[in-house]
Design a protein around this motif. Structure first.
Motif, PDB file in Angstrom:
ATOM      1  N   GLN A   1       0.774  -1.200   0.066  1.00 22.09           N
ATOM      2  CA  GLN A   1       0.118   0.038   0.090  1.00 22.09           C
ATOM      3  C   GLN A   1       1.102   1.263  -0.049  1.00 22.09           C
ATOM      4  N   GLN A   2       0.525   2.106  -0.998  1.00 21.03           N
ATOM      5  CA  GLN A   2       1.175   3.462  -0.949  1.00 21.03           C
ATOM      6  C   GLN A   2       0.322   4.246  -0.062  1.00 21.03           C
ATOM      7  N   ILE A   3       0.695   4.554   1.213  1.00 25.67           N
ATOM      8  CA  ILE A   3      -0.075   5.068   2.216  1.00 25.67           C
ATOM      9  C   ILE A   3      -0.089   6.719   2.160  1.00 25.67           C
ATOM     10  N   ASP A   4       1.051   7.309   1.669  1.00 28.87           N
ATOM     11  CA  ASP A   4       0.904   8.688   1.456  1.00 28.87           C
ATOM     12  C   ASP A   4       1.000   9.073  -0.001  1.00 28.87           C
ATOM     13  N   LEU A   5      -0.169   9.183  -0.352  1.00 30.08           N
ATOM     14  CA  LEU A   5      -0.497   9.570  -2.002  1.00 30.08           C
ATOM     15  C   LEU A   5       0.234  10.642  -2.453  1.00 30.08           C
ATOM     16  N   ASN A   6       0.548  11.646  -1.575  1.00 28.30           N
ATOM     17  CA  ASN A   6       1.169  13.045  -1.983  1.00 28.30           C
ATOM     18  C   ASN A   6       2.596  13.085  -2.187  1.00 28.30           C
ATOM     19  N   PHE A   7       3.268  12.034  -1.553  1.00 23.86           N
ATOM     20  CA  PHE A   7       4.593  11.914  -1.406  1.00 23.86           C
ATOM     21  C   PHE A   7       5.312  11.611  -3.121  1.00 23.86           C
ATOM     22  N   ASP A   8       6.438  12.500  -3.343  1.00 17.94           N
ATOM     23  CA  ASP A   8       6.650  12.522  -4.620  1.00 17.94           C
ATOM     24  C   ASP A   8       7.882  11.399  -4.820  1.00 17.94           C
ATOM     25  N   TRP A   9       7.609  10.142  -5.358  1.00 20.67           N
ATOM     26  CA  TRP A   9       8.506   9.213  -5.652  1.00 20.67           C
ATOM     27  C   TRP A   9       9.487   9.386  -6.783  1.00 20.67           C
ATOM     28  N   ASP A  10       9.050  10.350  -7.587  1.00 19.30           N
ATOM     29  CA  ASP A  10       9.796  10.715  -8.686  1.00 19.30           C
ATOM     30  C   ASP A  10      11.223  11.283  -8.409  1.00 19.30           C
ATOM     31  N   ASP A  11      11.292  11.889  -6.927  1.00 15.68           N
ATOM     32  CA  ASP A  11      12.530  12.586  -6.560  1.00 15.68           C
ATOM     33  C   ASP A  11      13.387  11.489  -6.325  1.00 15.68           C
TER      34      ASP A  11
ATOM     35  N   ILE B   1       3.635   9.515  13.387  1.00 16.03           N
ATOM     36  CA  ILE B   1       4.530   8.673  12.295  1.00 16.03           C
ATOM     37  C   ILE B   1       4.209   8.465  10.758  1.00 16.03           C
ATOM     38  N   PRO B   2       4.971   9.246  10.221  1.00 14.91           N
ATOM     39  CA  PRO B   2       4.616   9.501   8.700  1.00 14.91           C
ATOM     40  C   PRO B   2       4.844   8.196   7.847  1.00 14.91           C
ATOM     41  N   PHE B   3       4.030   7.540   7.762  1.00 17.29           N
ATOM     42  CA  PHE B   3       4.172   6.241   6.840  1.00 17.29           C
ATOM     43  C   PHE B   3       4.242   6.623   5.430  1.00 17.29           C
ATOM     44  N   LEU B   4       4.877   6.117   4.778  1.00 18.29           N
ATOM     45  CA  LEU B   4       4.859   6.330   3.245  1.00 18.29           C
ATOM     46  C   LEU B   4       4.514   4.954   2.230  1.00 18.29           C
ATOM     47  N   TRP B   5       4.874   4.144   2.957  1.00 24.73           N
ATOM     48  CA  TRP B   5       4.500   2.758   2.140  1.00 24.73           C
ATOM     49  C   TRP B   5       4.618   1.429   3.121  1.00 24.73           C
TER      50      TRP B   5
ATOM     51  N   VAL C   1       6.952  -4.704   6.037  1.00 25.01           N
ATOM     52  CA  VAL C   1       8.063  -3.758   5.912  1.00 25.01           C
ATOM     53  C   VAL C   1       7.280  -2.737   5.792  1.00 25.01           C
ATOM     54  N   GLU C   2       7.976  -1.500   6.340  1.00 24.56           N
ATOM     55  CA  GLU C   2       7.230  -0.053   6.412  1.00 24.56           C
ATOM     56  C   GLU C   2       8.220   0.746   6.105  1.00 24.56           C
ATOM     57  N   ILE C   3       7.983   2.029   5.255  1.00 29.38           N
ATOM     58  CA  ILE C   3       8.881   3.038   4.847  1.00 29.38           C
ATOM     59  C   ILE C   3       8.197   4.329   5.536  1.00 29.38           C
ATOM     60  N   ILE C   4       9.116   4.955   6.462  1.00 23.09           N
ATOM     61  CA  ILE C   4       8.646   6.134   7.096  1.00 23.09           C
ATOM     62  C   ILE C   4       9.470   7.306   6.204  1.00 23.09           C
ATOM     63  N   ASN C   5       8.833   8.552   6.235  1.00 26.77           N
ATOM     64  CA  ASN C   5       9.285   9.659   5.545  1.00 26.77           C
ATOM     65  C   ASN C   5      10.018  10.310   6.788  1.00 26.77           C
ATOM     66  N   THR C   6      11.511  10.457   6.980  1.00 24.15           N
ATOM     67  CA  THR C   6      12.104  11.175   8.172  1.00 24.15           C
ATOM     68  C   THR C   6      11.834  12.434   8.353  1.00 24.15           C
ATOM     69  N   ALA C   7      11.748  13.177   7.177  1.00 22.86           N
ATOM     70  CA  ALA C   7      11.485  14.509   7.129  1.00 22.86           C
ATOM     71  C   ALA C   7      10.257  15.138   8.026  1.00 22.86           C
ATOM     72  N   GLU C   8       9.473  14.152   7.739  1.00 21.68           N
ATOM     73  CA  GLU C   8       8.013  14.486   8.485  1.00 21.68           C
ATOM     74  C   GLU C   8       7.808  13.636   9.810  1.00 21.68           C
ATOM     75  N   LEU C   9       8.819  13.244  10.392  1.00 25.97           N
ATOM     76  CA  LEU C   9       8.616  12.732  11.649  1.00 25.97           C
ATOM     77  C   LEU C   9       8.212  13.843  12.816  1.00 25.97           C
ATOM     78  N   ASP C  10       7.348  13.408  13.461  1.00 26.63           N
ATOM     79  CA  ASP C  10       6.946  14.495  14.630  1.00 26.63           C
ATOM     80  C   ASP C  10       6.936  13.966  15.739  1.00 26.63           C
ATOM     81  N   SER C  11       8.108  14.180  16.582  1.00 26.73           N
ATOM     82  CA  SER C  11       8.354  13.515  17.806  1.00 26.73           C
ATOM     83  C   SER C  11       7.328  14.261  19.002  1.00 26.73           C
ATOM     84  N   THR C  12       7.062  15.541  18.740  1.00 28.31           N
ATOM     85  CA  THR C  12       6.374  16.242  19.619  1.00 28.31           C
ATOM     86  C   THR C  12       4.883  15.512  19.710  1.00 28.31           C
ATOM     87  N   ASN C  13       4.249  15.185  18.689  1.00 28.22           N
ATOM     88  CA  ASN C  13       2.802  14.803  18.766  1.00 28.22           C
ATOM     89  C   ASN C  13       2.773  13.492  18.291  1.00 28.22           C
ATOM     90  N   LYS C  14       3.969  12.558  18.325  1.00 34.33           N
ATOM     91  CA  LYS C  14       4.157  11.255  18.196  1.00 34.33           C
ATOM     92  C   LYS C  14       3.303  10.884  16.833  1.00 34.33           C
TER      93      LYS C  14
END
Lengths: 199, 211
Positions: free
Chosen positions: B39-49, B171-175, B156-169
């Motif tokens: 599953q592509q969870i975050d459909l707005n993420f630009d995988w083309d980059d 977890i930005p799953f991408l895939w 297996v899960e891939i997380i977008n490190t740039a969007e990690l929000d430790s304050t609000n906990k």
């Protein structure tokens, strides 16, 4: 008023039928998927099917009645992909595709001859059908259970064996419309069985 | 020849139902129950980059099963992580192995697994096995059998490190990719099927490819 007309119609049909002959037909049905149904869901011919056909003679050449049928389809498709509409979810695995169709129709038939060694007929059945479609992938199953409009043009022959029994062979083109998937259930039915006449 | 309406009808219906006994086939082998979901969870993420290609993967496979659950896992975490790294590297990702630099990577990859027991109770003989009321007014219950099929999952899960929000906990799953199936068969068979599942997750997600 509508109720009155319906009661009058049923009464007329019953009285007409009482004065006429009727027949039961029991058939073994082989079904061959066609069109988009064959391309997109199941292409394998089904060897599991049964039909019951009841016809009341309105005249020597014409009968009306009803028919019910149960046709089952199955096909295993290995290493298949299935995906959500937007393509974001993809499921891969062996698929076990099932389809059960239960048909309930009214029918009308015209007989080209009645007393020959082979008596051909043509007919049309119109009614509804209930289907159970199930695709198993891994440990899950995707199910779809539609009610359909069902129309079935048909031709066949009766071969008399004795006074009350005929061998019959028919070919039907079954169309069951589908609203939510992009294929109708369409298949050619080859039906063989017996006709038992009741006088 | 005279036939009564009901006699003829009965004859037809009995014949019909006796012919309806046959049932189509179904899964025969353990592998038939294997499936891979992605599953592509975050459909707005630009995988083309394609410049985003560095990932960090902890050297732990999280076990989501009950610690005391039977059976115990048969494949080492190192083997599973090795298979995931193999697929990531073949898709042009570069692994960051320094834990201190984990948050500087583009992605964090998490791997987990789960096993579960699925108990099914069956009345012996099904409906036909119902003995009904016994002598003396009470009941004989039919014997029951309990069977268990064991299932296993690899996630297996891939997380977008740039969007990690430790304050609000958050977890930005991408895939995410999941391999599921029966946890049955020989150890080597289970391991091979697990390896195939990991490979298939990436095969059916070509947008992950950084090459």
């Amino acid at each position: 008023m509508k109720k009155l007309a319906l009661i009058a119609g049923l009464a007329f049909f019953s009285l007409s039928a009482m004065a006429q002959d009727y027949s039961w037909r029991l058939t073994y049905d082989v079904s061959i998927p066609t069109g988009t149904f064959s391309e997109k869901y199941i292409s394998q011919a089904s060897w599991r099917g049964i039909g019951i056909d009841n016809r009341w003679a309105m005249s020597e050449k014409f009968s009306v009645g009803f028919n019910v049928a149960w046709h089952t389809f199955y096909e295993q498709k290995n290493n298949q992909y299935a995906s959500s509409t937007d393509g974001s979810i993809v499921v891969f695995g062996n698929q076990f595709r099932y389809l059960n169709i239960y048909t309930f129709q009214a029918n009308a038939h015209y007989y080209l001859s009645e007393s020959g060694k082979i008596n051909p007929w043509v007919g049309l059945s119109v009614g509804t059908s209930y289907s159970e479609q199930r695709a198993e992938i891994g440990l899950i199953a995707l199910t779809y259970k539609p009610w359909s409009f069902a129309v079935t043009p048909q031709i066949g022959i009766d071969i008399p064996i004795n006074m009350s029994t005929d061998l019959m062979i028919g070919v039907r083109y079954n169309i069951h419309t589908n609203g939510k998937v992009d294929y109708d259930y369409q298949y050619v039915g080859i039906n063989a069985g017996f006709k038992v006449s009741v006088f | 020849m005279k036939h009564s309406f009901f006699k003829t009808s009965l004859y037809i219906f009995v014949l019909s139902f006796s012919m309806a006994a046959c049932y189509p086939g179904g899964p025969e082998y353990i592998e038939d129950y294997d499936a891979v979901y992605t599953q592509q969870i975050d459909l707005n993420f630009d995988w083309d980059d394609k410049t985003k290609n560095v990932y960090f993967m902890p050297d732990t496979v999280m076990d989501l099963s009950d610690p005391d659950s039977d059976p115990s896992p048969i494949t080492s975490p190192a083997h599973i992580l090795g298979q995931v790294a193999l697929q990531m590297n073949s898709y042009g990702f570069t692994r960051e192995t320094d834990t201190a630099k984990a948050l500087n990577s583009d992605f964090i990859v998490l791997v987990s697994r789960a096993r579960s027991n699925n108990y099914v109770t069956t009345w012996w003989g099904g409906w036909g096995g119902w003995y009904g009321w016994g002598w003396g007014g009470c009941c004989y219950y039919p014997p029951t059998t309990v069977s268990n099929y064991r299932t296993g999952s690899l996630l297996v899960e891939i997380i977008n490190t740039a969007e990690l929000d430790s304050t609000n906990k958050v977890i930005p799953f991408l895939w995410q990719g999941a391999g599921e199936g029966l946890f049955e068969g020989t150890n080597s068979s289970i391991q091979n099927r697990g390896d195939k599942a990991i490979s298939q997750m990436f095969l059916q997600s070509p947008y992950l490819n950084r090459n």
